[in-house]
Motif scaffolding. Sequence first.
Motif, PDB file in Angstrom:
ATOM      1  N   VAL A  69      -0.784 -19.722  -1.087  1.00  0.00           N
ATOM      2  CA  VAL A  69      -1.154 -18.674  -0.375  1.00  0.00           C
ATOM      3  C   VAL A  69      -2.710 -18.370  -0.758  1.00  0.00           C
ATOM      4  O   VAL A  69      -3.602 -18.256  -0.038  1.00  0.00           O
ATOM      5  CB  VAL A  69      -0.400 -17.237  -0.382  1.00  0.00           C
ATOM      6  CG1 VAL A  69      -1.320 -16.218   0.300  1.00  0.00           C
ATOM      7  CG2 VAL A  69       0.738 -17.583   0.175  1.00  0.00           C
ATOM      8  N   ARG A  70      -2.854 -18.329  -2.132  1.00  0.00           N
ATOM      9  CA  ARG A  70      -4.279 -18.138  -2.764  1.00  0.00           C
ATOM     10  C   ARG A  70      -5.133 -19.278  -2.640  1.00  0.00           C
ATOM     11  O   ARG A  70      -6.210 -18.990  -2.135  1.00  0.00           O
ATOM     12  CB  ARG A  70      -3.911 -17.968  -4.280  1.00  0.00           C
ATOM     13  CG  ARG A  70      -5.267 -17.537  -4.834  1.00  0.00           C
ATOM     14  CD  ARG A  70      -4.891 -17.132  -6.495  1.00  0.00           C
ATOM     15  NE  ARG A  70      -4.177 -15.846  -6.493  1.00  0.00           N
ATOM     16  CZ  ARG A  70      -3.336 -15.625  -7.458  1.00  0.00           C
ATOM     17  NH1 ARG A  70      -2.891 -16.373  -8.181  1.00  0.00           N
ATOM     18  NH2 ARG A  70      -2.668 -14.548  -7.551  1.00  0.00           N
ATOM     19  N   PHE A 113      -0.584  -9.428  -3.819  1.00  0.00           N
ATOM     20  CA  PHE A 113      -0.674  -8.541  -2.901  1.00  0.00           C
ATOM     21  C   PHE A 113      -2.290  -7.632  -3.244  1.00  0.00           C
ATOM     22  O   PHE A 113      -2.924  -7.546  -2.264  1.00  0.00           O
ATOM     23  CB  PHE A 113       0.500  -7.332  -2.686  1.00  0.00           C
ATOM     24  CG  PHE A 113       0.223  -6.495  -1.683  1.00  0.00           C
ATOM     25  CD1 PHE A 113       0.857  -6.493  -0.493  1.00  0.00           C
ATOM     26  CD2 PHE A 113      -0.509  -5.083  -1.840  1.00  0.00           C
ATOM     27  CE1 PHE A 113       0.495  -5.570   0.741  1.00  0.00           C
ATOM     28  CE2 PHE A 113      -0.308  -4.048  -1.084  1.00  0.00           C
ATOM     29  CZ  PHE A 113       0.141  -4.238   0.259  1.00  0.00           C
ATOM     30  N   ASP A 114      -2.429  -7.339  -4.325  1.00  0.00           N
ATOM     31  CA  ASP A 114      -3.433  -6.792  -4.800  1.00  0.00           C
ATOM     32  C   ASP A 114      -4.796  -7.424  -4.529  1.00  0.00           C
ATOM     33  O   ASP A 114      -5.683  -6.965  -3.860  1.00  0.00           O
ATOM     34  CB  ASP A 114      -3.594  -6.092  -5.950  1.00  0.00           C
ATOM     35  CG  ASP A 114      -2.551  -5.052  -6.437  1.00  0.00           C
ATOM     36  OD1 ASP A 114      -1.966  -4.507  -5.469  1.00  0.00           O
ATOM     37  OD2 ASP A 114      -2.122  -4.802  -7.641  1.00  0.00           O
ATOM     38  N   GLU A 118      -7.777  -6.700  -1.688  1.00  0.00           N
ATOM     39  CA  GLU A 118      -9.443  -6.848  -2.259  1.00  0.00           C
ATOM     40  C   GLU A 118     -10.020  -7.727  -1.202  1.00  0.00           C
ATOM     41  O   GLU A 118     -11.201  -7.183  -0.526  1.00  0.00           O
ATOM     42  CB  GLU A 118      -9.451  -7.106  -3.472  1.00  0.00           C
ATOM     43  CG  GLU A 118      -8.998  -6.220  -4.629  1.00  0.00           C
ATOM     44  CD  GLU A 118      -9.791  -4.861  -4.625  1.00  0.00           C
ATOM     45  OE1 GLU A 118     -10.944  -4.927  -4.275  1.00  0.00           O
ATOM     46  OE2 GLU A 118      -9.282  -3.844  -5.227  1.00  0.00           O
ATOM     47  N   ALA A 119      -9.526  -8.799  -0.798  1.00  0.00           N
ATOM     48  CA  ALA A 119     -10.256  -9.758   0.102  1.00  0.00           C
ATOM     49  C   ALA A 119     -10.326  -9.040   1.495  1.00  0.00           C
ATOM     50  O   ALA A 119     -11.308  -9.199   2.072  1.00  0.00           O
ATOM     51  CB  ALA A 119      -9.184 -11.124   0.116  1.00  0.00           C
ATOM     52  N   ARG A 140     -10.818   1.791   1.392  1.00  0.00           N
ATOM     53  CA  ARG A 140      -9.518   1.074   0.592  1.00  0.00           C
ATOM     54  C   ARG A 140      -8.209   1.110   1.295  1.00  0.00           C
ATOM     55  O   ARG A 140      -7.548   0.280   1.350  1.00  0.00           O
ATOM     56  CB  ARG A 140      -9.724   1.698  -0.744  1.00  0.00           C
ATOM     57  CG  ARG A 140      -8.536   1.452  -1.723  1.00  0.00           C
ATOM     58  CD  ARG A 140      -8.569  -0.001  -2.266  1.00  0.00           C
ATOM     59  NE  ARG A 140      -7.434  -0.334  -2.960  1.00  0.00           N
ATOM     60  CZ  ARG A 140      -7.137  -1.609  -3.563  1.00  0.00           C
ATOM     61  NH1 ARG A 140      -8.316  -2.569  -3.459  1.00  0.00           N
ATOM     62  NH2 ARG A 140      -6.165  -1.769  -4.499  1.00  0.00           N
ATOM     63  N   ALA A 141      -7.958   2.395   1.518  1.00  0.00           N
ATOM     64  CA  ALA A 141      -6.684   2.801   2.331  1.00  0.00           C
ATOM     65  C   ALA A 141      -6.576   1.959   3.640  1.00  0.00           C
ATOM     66  O   ALA A 141      -5.350   1.389   3.865  1.00  0.00           O
ATOM     67  CB  ALA A 141      -6.519   4.259   2.753  1.00  0.00           C
ATOM     68  N   ARG A 142      -7.578   1.767   4.579  1.00  0.00           N
ATOM     69  CA  ARG A 142      -7.638   0.836   5.626  1.00  0.00           C
ATOM     70  C   ARG A 142      -7.256  -0.607   5.420  1.00  0.00           C
ATOM     71  O   ARG A 142      -6.459  -1.060   6.106  1.00  0.00           O
ATOM     72  CB  ARG A 142      -8.830   1.179   6.513  1.00  0.00           C
ATOM     73  CG  ARG A 142      -8.778  -0.019   7.554  1.00  0.00           C
ATOM     74  CD  ARG A 142      -9.909   0.305   8.518  1.00  0.00           C
ATOM     75  NE  ARG A 142     -11.329  -0.262   8.073  1.00  0.00           N
ATOM     76  CZ  ARG A 142     -12.358  -0.390   8.732  1.00  0.00           C
ATOM     77  NH1 ARG A 142     -12.306  -0.031   9.865  1.00  0.00           N
ATOM     78  NH2 ARG A 142     -13.430  -0.743   8.039  1.00  0.00           N
ATOM     79  N   ALA A 143      -7.838  -0.988   4.291  1.00  0.00           N
ATOM     80  CA  ALA A 143      -7.587  -2.244   3.785  1.00  0.00           C
ATOM     81  C   ALA A 143      -6.046  -2.560   3.480  1.00  0.00           C
ATOM     82  O   ALA A 143      -5.539  -3.685   3.903  1.00  0.00           O
ATOM     83  CB  ALA A 143      -8.368  -2.954   2.625  1.00  0.00           C
TER      84      ALA A 143
END
Length: 208
Positions: A69-70, A113-114, A118-119, A140-143
Amino acid sequence: MRSDNSDDLTARARIRNAALELFGAEGVGRVSVRAVAARAGVSHALVLHHFGSKEGLRKECDGYVISLVRGGPGLDALGDAPGLGALLEAGTAVRRYLARAFLDGTPEAAGLFDEIVEAAGRWLDQGVREGWAQPSEDPRARAAIYVTWLLAPLTLGEHLSRALGVPDLHGTDATLQYSRAAIEIFTRGVFADDRVLTAWDAVRKERQ
């Protein structure tokens, strides 16, 4: 001492792939090392030779799935088709295992997940600057919500599969179907006016 010949490495990969299938389908706690060995067509001793224990095998699976995934294309462009490429191209076993990892709360899955949040935040901020994304009062909450919505089918697959009438939600066609619906919601919206948002804000104001 571990052998480095090609046959040994192939056996290691077979064991890992068998573990991915079984752990993803049944959960790590319900699967024995002997079951993994039987699925891979190797001896119990060979599994222990490579991984030491079931926990070592689980960590190997975590690392493998997370690296896929990364390392997938476009992690910084998580919302478009290339950004979803890693999950769409991954096999069913990988997606099921990732779902289990998120549910089990492994440190590796939490870190991934974090990282995805961020991405997604960077990508949405870029969209605001370029004019193709709406600004947010809480970026931040929207992301975080955006990522949660896109990943939720991984962990709620059985229920979503039933709702959509799709026997295998982890298949690529089904993944494209539900991810397209999610992107449509984010692109076109659901509500035709702001009455629901206004009512929600009123409830929040009363509680302050």
